[in-house]
Scaffold this motif. Sequence first.
Motif, short mmCIF file in Angstrom:
data_model
loop_
_atom_site.label_atom_id
_atom_site.label_comp_id
_atom_site.label_asym_id
_atom_site.label_seq_id
_atom_site.Cartn_x
_atom_site.Cartn_y
_atom_site.Cartn_z
N THR A 1 0.82 -1.20 0.00
CA THR A 1 0.00 0.00 0.00
C THR A 1 0.86 1.25 0.00
O THR A 1 0.56 2.22 -0.72
N VAL A 2 1.92 1.26 0.79
CA VAL A 2 2.80 2.43 0.83
C VAL A 2 3.46 2.64 -0.52
O VAL A 2 3.61 3.78 -0.98
N GLN A 3 3.85 1.57 -1.19
CA GLN A 3 4.49 1.73 -2.50
C GLN A 3 3.50 2.27 -3.53
O GLN A 3 3.89 3.07 -4.39
N PRO B 1 -5.27 -1.56 -7.56
CA PRO B 1 -4.15 -1.21 -8.45
C PRO B 1 -4.58 -1.11 -9.90
O PRO B 1 -5.54 -1.76 -10.34
N THR B 2 -3.86 -0.29 -10.65
CA THR B 2 -4.00 -0.27 -12.09
C THR B 2 -3.23 -1.47 -12.67
O THR B 2 -2.49 -2.15 -11.97
N ASP B 3 -3.40 -1.70 -13.96
CA ASP B 3 -2.66 -2.80 -14.60
C ASP B 3 -1.16 -2.58 -14.50
O ASP B 3 -0.39 -3.53 -14.25
N ALA B 4 -0.73 -1.32 -14.68
CA ALA B 4 0.71 -1.03 -14.59
C ALA B 4 1.23 -1.27 -13.18
O ALA B 4 2.34 -1.79 -12.99
N GLU B 5 0.44 -0.89 -12.18
CA GLU B 5 0.87 -1.10 -10.78
C GLU B 5 0.91 -2.58 -10.44
O GLU B 5 1.82 -3.03 -9.72
N GLY C 1 2.64 -6.19 -8.09
CA GLY C 1 1.85 -7.37 -7.78
C GLY C 1 0.48 -6.98 -7.27
O GLY C 1 0.07 -5.83 -7.33
N THR C 2 -0.22 -7.95 -6.78
CA THR C 2 -1.59 -7.75 -6.29
C THR C 2 -1.57 -7.26 -4.85
O THR C 2 -0.55 -7.40 -4.15
N PRO C 3 -2.67 -6.68 -4.36
CA PRO C 3 -2.70 -6.20 -2.97
C PRO C 3 -2.39 -7.32 -1.98
O PRO C 3 -2.82 -8.46 -2.13
N ARG C 4 -1.63 -6.97 -0.95
CA ARG C 4 -1.26 -7.93 0.09
C ARG C 4 -0.93 -7.19 1.38
O ARG C 4 -0.41 -6.08 1.35
#
Length: 262
Positions: A95-97, A247-251, A256-259
């Motif tokens: 999340t911070v990133q 997230p967007t596709d680029a993110e 990666g996916t949220p974790r």
Amino acid sequence: MTATTPRVGQAAANGRGEPQSSAPERARELLRRGFGLIGPRHPRHSVTVDQMDTLALPVADDGVVIGVDAENRPAVLGLNRPLPYDVVLIGGLWTVQVIALRAAATGTRVAVETARAQVWMPMVHAMGGGQNGMAVYDVGRVPPLGASAGTPVLVVRDCGMRPPRGRVVSGPWQSVLTLLPYVSPVAPRLVRQARLVGIQRVSPDEATELGRTMALTRAETDSLPGLSDGLTLWCTDRDRQYVMTQPTDAETGLLGTPRRMD
């Protein structure tokens, strides 16, 4: 008596017998009076009263869109402020990133203070090797950053459970976002000093401690151990808001996916 023709540069008389200014002189007079240049003549653009609603635009605080709220409306975090602004997130690196990446995309310079540079360098390389608004520093080595209204700064402190007191602190146009992976012994102090606190999934014991420290309601406290990945309870002195960061596709390709866990 024969009439004479004015020489070039000599003003002719108007109907009242007063000298008539030449075209350049009239233009200079208009500029002196503040009327500015006369532009091309076009029909005026106008709308009826009934058409005004079609011109409406969503207006909210300037900042970074960090997700959507419970009603699926954009949640905006205003990081660039003329007064010191401290944010604490008790949660995951992901999340911070995302917040740092989006802040840099809006023109904010991001300085990351971390002991694990290897997890941040892919972001720096993806953004052009540090030339486009993000730089990584060792703990305690962040230099003065010269924040201003034209060049706002976000300092991200990713320094573990017991971050040392930073040499670079929040100030005008320089916000500080501190990441705490868990509720550590220094968490109460940082939470009390922060203007905004984000809480992701924590253990029941940590939830109870945060509930006491932050005066959360029973429902809010009970919800913390069951928060899904990407969901954060953001808290100020008076307000509480659940925000889902998507997230967007680029993110997703970069982070990666949220974790919650790193």
